[in-house]
Design an enzyme around this catalytic site. Structure first.
Site, PDB file in Angstrom:
ATOM      1  N   ASN A  12       1.003  -0.995  -0.226  1.00 49.98           N
ATOM      2  CA  ASN A  12      -0.010  -0.364  -0.001  1.00 49.98           C
ATOM      3  C   ASN A  12       0.891   1.314   0.117  1.00 49.98           C
ATOM      4  O   ASN A  12       1.362   1.103   1.334  1.00 49.98           O
ATOM      5  CB  ASN A  12      -0.630  -0.311   1.086  1.00 49.98           C
ATOM      6  CG  ASN A  12      -1.693   1.353   1.458  1.00 49.98           C
ATOM      7  OD1 ASN A  12      -1.824   2.103   0.495  1.00 49.98           O
ATOM      8  ND2 ASN A  12      -2.530   1.494   2.630  1.00 49.98           N
ATOM      9  N   SER A  62       3.493  -2.933  10.571  1.00 52.42           N
ATOM     10  CA  SER A  62       5.189  -2.397  10.674  1.00 52.42           C
ATOM     11  C   SER A  62       5.415  -3.776   9.970  1.00 52.42           C
ATOM     12  O   SER A  62       6.686  -4.530  10.703  1.00 52.42           O
ATOM     13  CB  SER A  62       5.627  -2.475  12.023  1.00 52.42           C
ATOM     14  OG  SER A  62       5.016  -0.742  12.429  1.00 52.42           O
ATOM     15  N   GLY A 106       2.600   2.266  10.421  1.00 52.47           N
ATOM     16  CA  GLY A 106       3.464   2.937  11.013  1.00 52.47           C
ATOM     17  C   GLY A 106       4.011   3.780  11.937  1.00 52.47           C
ATOM     18  O   GLY A 106       4.737   4.480  12.298  1.00 52.47           O
ATOM     19  N   GLU A 166      -5.134  -5.001  10.753  1.00 49.78           N
ATOM     20  CA  GLU A 166      -4.134  -4.033  10.614  1.00 49.78           C
ATOM     21  C   GLU A 166      -4.088  -3.816  11.913  1.00 49.78           C
ATOM     22  O   GLU A 166      -4.948  -2.447  11.685  1.00 49.78           O
ATOM     23  CB  GLU A 166      -4.179  -3.224   9.469  1.00 49.78           C
ATOM     24  CG  GLU A 166      -4.009  -4.197   8.066  1.00 49.78           C
ATOM     25  CD  GLU A 166      -3.093  -2.375   7.497  1.00 49.78           C
ATOM     26  OE1 GLU A 166      -2.364  -3.054   6.633  1.00 49.78           O
ATOM     27  OE2 GLU A 166      -4.096  -1.930   7.535  1.00 49.78           O
ATOM     28  N   HIS A 180      -9.279   0.806   5.501  1.00 52.92           N
ATOM     29  CA  HIS A 180      -7.615   1.163   5.820  1.00 52.92           C
ATOM     30  C   HIS A 180      -8.272   1.621   6.355  1.00 52.92           C
ATOM     31  O   HIS A 180      -9.101   2.757   7.057  1.00 52.92           O
ATOM     32  CB  HIS A 180      -7.232   1.272   4.478  1.00 52.92           C
ATOM     33  CG  HIS A 180      -6.035   1.473   5.607  1.00 52.92           C
ATOM     34  ND1 HIS A 180      -5.573   2.104   6.246  1.00 52.92           N
ATOM     35  CD2 HIS A 180      -4.636   1.093   5.495  1.00 52.92           C
ATOM     36  CE1 HIS A 180      -3.516   2.414   6.964  1.00 52.92           C
ATOM     37  NE2 HIS A 180      -3.264   0.999   5.778  1.00 52.92           N
ATOM     38  N   GLU A 202      -6.716   4.264   7.830  1.00 55.18           N
ATOM     39  CA  GLU A 202      -6.391   5.453   7.334  1.00 55.18           C
ATOM     40  C   GLU A 202      -8.057   6.807   7.606  1.00 55.18           C
ATOM     41  O   GLU A 202      -8.174   7.871   7.226  1.00 55.18           O
ATOM     42  CB  GLU A 202      -5.302   5.647   7.219  1.00 55.18           C
ATOM     43  CG  GLU A 202      -4.129   5.672   7.808  1.00 55.18           C
ATOM     44  CD  GLU A 202      -2.872   5.116   6.888  1.00 55.18           C
ATOM     45  OE1 GLU A 202      -2.332   4.981   5.434  1.00 55.18           O
ATOM     46  OE2 GLU A 202      -1.879   4.884   7.747  1.00 55.18           O
ATOM     47  N   LYS A 218       0.231   4.033  -0.623  1.00 53.58           N
ATOM     48  CA  LYS A 218      -0.716   5.098   0.393  1.00 53.58           C
ATOM     49  C   LYS A 218      -0.149   7.046  -0.149  1.00 53.58           C
ATOM     50  O   LYS A 218      -0.270   6.506  -1.604  1.00 53.58           O
ATOM     51  CB  LYS A 218      -0.091   5.700   1.777  1.00 53.58           C
ATOM     52  CG  LYS A 218      -0.117   4.118   3.123  1.00 53.58           C
ATOM     53  CD  LYS A 218      -0.202   4.484   4.412  1.00 53.58           C
ATOM     54  CE  LYS A 218      -0.072   3.077   4.913  1.00 53.58           C
ATOM     55  NZ  LYS A 218       0.175   3.173   5.897  1.00 53.58           N
ATOM     56  N   GLY A 230       3.094  -1.377   4.650  1.00 54.34           N
ATOM     57  CA  GLY A 230       3.136   0.446   4.173  1.00 54.34           C
ATOM     58  C   GLY A 230       4.463   0.786   3.633  1.00 54.34           C
ATOM     59  O   GLY A 230       5.010   0.238   2.829  1.00 54.34           O
TER      60      GLY A 230
HETATM   61  P1  PGA Z   1       3.199   0.008   7.902  1.00 56.49           P
HETATM   62  O1  PGA Z   1       1.840   0.421   6.843  1.00 56.49           O
HETATM   63  O2  PGA Z   1       3.692  -1.431   6.690  1.00 56.49           O
HETATM   64  O3  PGA Z   1       3.743   1.217   7.419  1.00 56.49           O
HETATM   65  O4  PGA Z   1       3.125  -0.002   9.126  1.00 56.49           O
HETATM   66  C1  PGA Z   1       0.940  -0.987   7.129  1.00 56.49           C
HETATM   67  C2  PGA Z   1      -0.356  -0.114   6.124  1.00 56.49           C
HETATM   68  O5  PGA Z   1      -1.141   0.811   6.594  1.00 56.49           O
HETATM   69  O6  PGA Z   1      -1.426  -1.223   5.606  1.00 56.49           O
END
Ligand code: PGA
Length: 251
Positions: free
Chosen positions: A9, A214, A174, A168, A96, A98, A11, A235
C-alpha cells in the site's frame, strides 16, 4: 484454495515519475526469483493509468486504495468503481484504518463500498483493526467482530471468492511496533472461526487473511510462518523495492 498474498500500500507517496521508477525496480527484482505469492501494489489513483500499462503481462496486480460507494454523481474528488473498472483495475483496498480515522469511512459506509465493488466484480482487501485502547482493555476481539459483522457478514458465500481480509492493528501501523506473530495468529484464527460460524469451515479455510502493521524484512518470515497468516499488507516497507522483495521472499 487459500492464496498467499503480499500487497504493498503506497498510500499518498510517490509522484508519477517516482512510481514508475519503483515499479521498474520491483519488476527487475521479481524477474530474479520465483514466488508462489500473488503480488499486489496499490498506488494512488493518479498513478494507476500509467502503472496499468507498465505492469501489463507481469505478475504484479494493481489495486486502488479506496473506492466511492455511490455509482456516480456530484461527489467532488471521488473515484467510482466504474472508473476503476474501465481502467482494468479489479482490486481495491476497503476500510483501511487511515480511511476510517480521517475520512469518516464508517462501518456502514464500508458495507456500501464492499457491495459497490462487488457489483463490479472487484477483489477486495477488507481491512479491520483495533485501537491500542481496545487491546489494553481486552476489547480487541469484539471490535474486530463488529467491523466484520457490519461490512461483510451479510454477504453470500459466493461473494467471499472476492474477499481477502487484512488484520491491521491500528497501534502497529507506521509505528514500528508489530503485533507479535502469536498475537497475529490468535486474531487471524479468531477471524477465520467467525467466518466458519457464519458460513462454513471450508469457506473460512479458503479466505486469505493478511497481517498488516510495520511488516519488514526482519519480521516477515516469523509472521508468515503462522498457519492463519496468509501474507501481508505492507505500508512503509513497500516503498523500497529491496525491502518489499525481501518480504515477498519470506513467504
Ligand atoms: P506500515 O503500514 O507497514 O507502514 O505499518 C501498513 C498499512 O497501513 O497497510
Amino acid at each position: 484454495m487459500r492464496t498467499k498474498i503480499v500487497a504493498g500500500n503506497w498510500k499518498m507517496n510517490l509522484n508519477v515519475v517516482e512510481s514508475q521508477l519503483l515499479i521498474g525496480e520491483l519488476m527487475d527484482a521479481l524477474s530474479t526469483f520465483e514466488t508462489q505469492a500473488k503480488i499486489i501494489v496499490a498506488p494512488s489513483f493518479v498513478n494507476l493509468p500509467i502503472l496499468a500499462v507498465a505492469t501489463e503481462n507481469t505478475t504484479i496486480t494493481l489495486a486502488a486504495q479506496n473506492v466511492h460507494h455511490k455509482e456516480k454523481g456530484a461527489y467532488t474528488g471521488e473515484v467510482s468503481a466504474d472508473m476503476l473498472s474501465s481502467l482494468g483495475i479489479d482490486h481495491v483496498i476497503i476500510g483501511h484504518s487511515e480511511r476510517r480515522a480521517y475520512y469518516n469511512d464508517t462501518d456502514t459506509v464500508l458495507k456500501e463500498k464492499v457491495s459497490k465493488a462487488l457489483e463490479y466484480n472487484m477483489n477486495i482487501i477488507f481491512c479491520v483493526g483495533e485501537q491500542l485502547e481496545d487491546r489494553k482493555t481486552e476489547k480487541h476481539f469484539d471490535v474486530i467482530k463488529k467491523q466484520l459483522e457490519i461490512a461483510l457478514f451479510a454477504l453470500d458465500a459466493y461473494a467471499y471468492n472476492f474477499i481477502t481480509i487484512a488484520y491491521e492493528p491500528v497501534w502497529a501501523i507506521g509505528t514500528g511496533e508489530t503485533a507479535s506473530p502469536e498475537q497475529a495468529q490468535e486474531m487471524h484464527a479468531y477471524i477465520r472461526s467467525l467466518i466458519a460460524k457464519k458460513h462454513s469451515a471450508s469457506l473460512a479455510e479458503d479466505v486469505s487473511i493478511l497481517y498488516g502493521g510495520s511488516v519488514k524484512p526482519a519480521n516477515a518470515e516469523e509472521l508468515f510462518s503462522k498457519p492463519d497468516v496468509d501474507g501481508g499488507l505492507i505500508g512503509g516497507a513497500a516503498l523500497k523495492a529491496a525491502d518489499f522483495t525481501a518480504i515477498i521472499k519470506a513467504i
